[in-house]
Scaffold this active site. Sequence first.
Site, PDB file in Angstrom:
ATOM      1  CG  HIS A 146     -10.675 103.139 107.073  1.00 20.06           C
ATOM      2  ND1 HIS A 146     -11.804 103.833 106.706  1.00 20.06           N
ATOM      3  CD2 HIS A 146     -11.114 102.718 108.343  1.00 20.06           C
ATOM      4  CE1 HIS A 146     -12.808 104.644 107.377  1.00 20.06           C
ATOM      5  NE2 HIS A 146     -12.985 102.878 108.740  1.00 20.06           N
ATOM      6  CD  GLU A 191     -13.536 106.778 113.353  1.00 18.06           C
ATOM      7  OE1 GLU A 191     -12.864 105.507 114.209  1.00 18.06           O
ATOM      8  OE2 GLU A 191     -14.353 107.300 113.440  1.00 18.06           O
ATOM      9  CD  GLU A 325     -16.744 106.332 109.084  1.00 20.65           C
ATOM     10  OE1 GLU A 325     -17.367 105.790 110.494  1.00 20.65           O
ATOM     11  OE2 GLU A 325     -16.071 105.857 109.363  1.00 20.65           O
TER      12      GLU A 325
END
Length: 386
Positions: A146, A191, A325
């Site tokens: 992450h 992301e 997500e």
Amino acid sequence: MQKLHSIPCLLLAAVLLVGCGAQETVQDSRPPAESVRTSMREDYTTAELVSDMGLGINLGNTLEACGDWIQGDSVTSYETAWGSPVVTEEMIAGYAKAGFQTVRIPVAWSNLMAEDYTIAPELLERVETVVQYVLDNDMYAIVNLHWDGGWIAGFSTDFDTCMEKYTRIWEQVTDTFQDYGDHLILESLNEEGCFDDLWNRYSGSDSGKAEAYGIVNDINQTFVDLVRNSGGNNARRHLLIAGYATDVDLTCDEAFRMPEDPAGRCAVSVHYYSPATFCILEEDADWGKARSRWGSPREQRVLESDMDKLKETFADKGVPVIIGEYGCVVRNKEEESVKLFLSSVAGAARSRGMCPVLWDVTDVFYDRTACQMKDEDLHQRLLAAK
């Protein structure tokens, strides 16, 4: 994604009425846990797997919590730093009872890491324990790298150092999970795979674009090569490849390339927080005016168009899609609009064979203490999308 905290590249935000005591009944109806943990279905395509993954939910603001201000050097001190209680078997079993078939587990691997990038055994063991909770309930687990303090942004200025750290992380994670079956999916990035210091969509120029996309493409190829050569079931493991900034338009751009994979078992991941003025803004900002409602015919058409674009660019060409997500903040939002948006995204994704994974943090949509969804109407609308 890191919610309710600052995030590079994209302005993104945080975004069953069976009690925890009924866990034993659910366990009795499940297949043997060991077979789910270790079985690798050789003839099972990634498209079939993604379809089987159904509805997903993120274990957000938990194992990816990080920050220099966090007191203590234990796994628990990080796991609870952003407001989550310690993850329990009952909490994860509650996801299964609520009808979720996939749990995405964001992880900040740098939290307990030596200078040579060796991850502390207790962190690897804790992530493995949570994965086992998921698999013991016959669900799919997605484990990723992450935001992790934002070090990934350094790829654009010090590629070699960042790649060394990236490689060391995945060497250790793949070694830990090499004997796990295909209910475990590994995801290359969150992301943060975007480099606005080289190029951004608002620059009005393509200068730097090839270099920015090239970094993301190189990271994803390194990920696939490393996993495939790491031993055990990893040679055939289904993998999730992060799109450019996990943005629909940027990932559908021809500059983004899926990595070459000898096993042919990769899906692509994008995130969906659109329109940002509804999904992200709780109040007005210098870049937009917060909107409290969603669901006009035009907004519905935009959603369908975005999902069609993903289907045509990837799914129709043999690359399954996971919406890693999707979600929206709830403060200053019309309750009906929140429910409509979430259920509409889930329905649009499922109708096209994609797996939508709801972004959730502690006690927003799922009560981590009572181990059940907080809003039964929303719950039923999501289930209707399955």
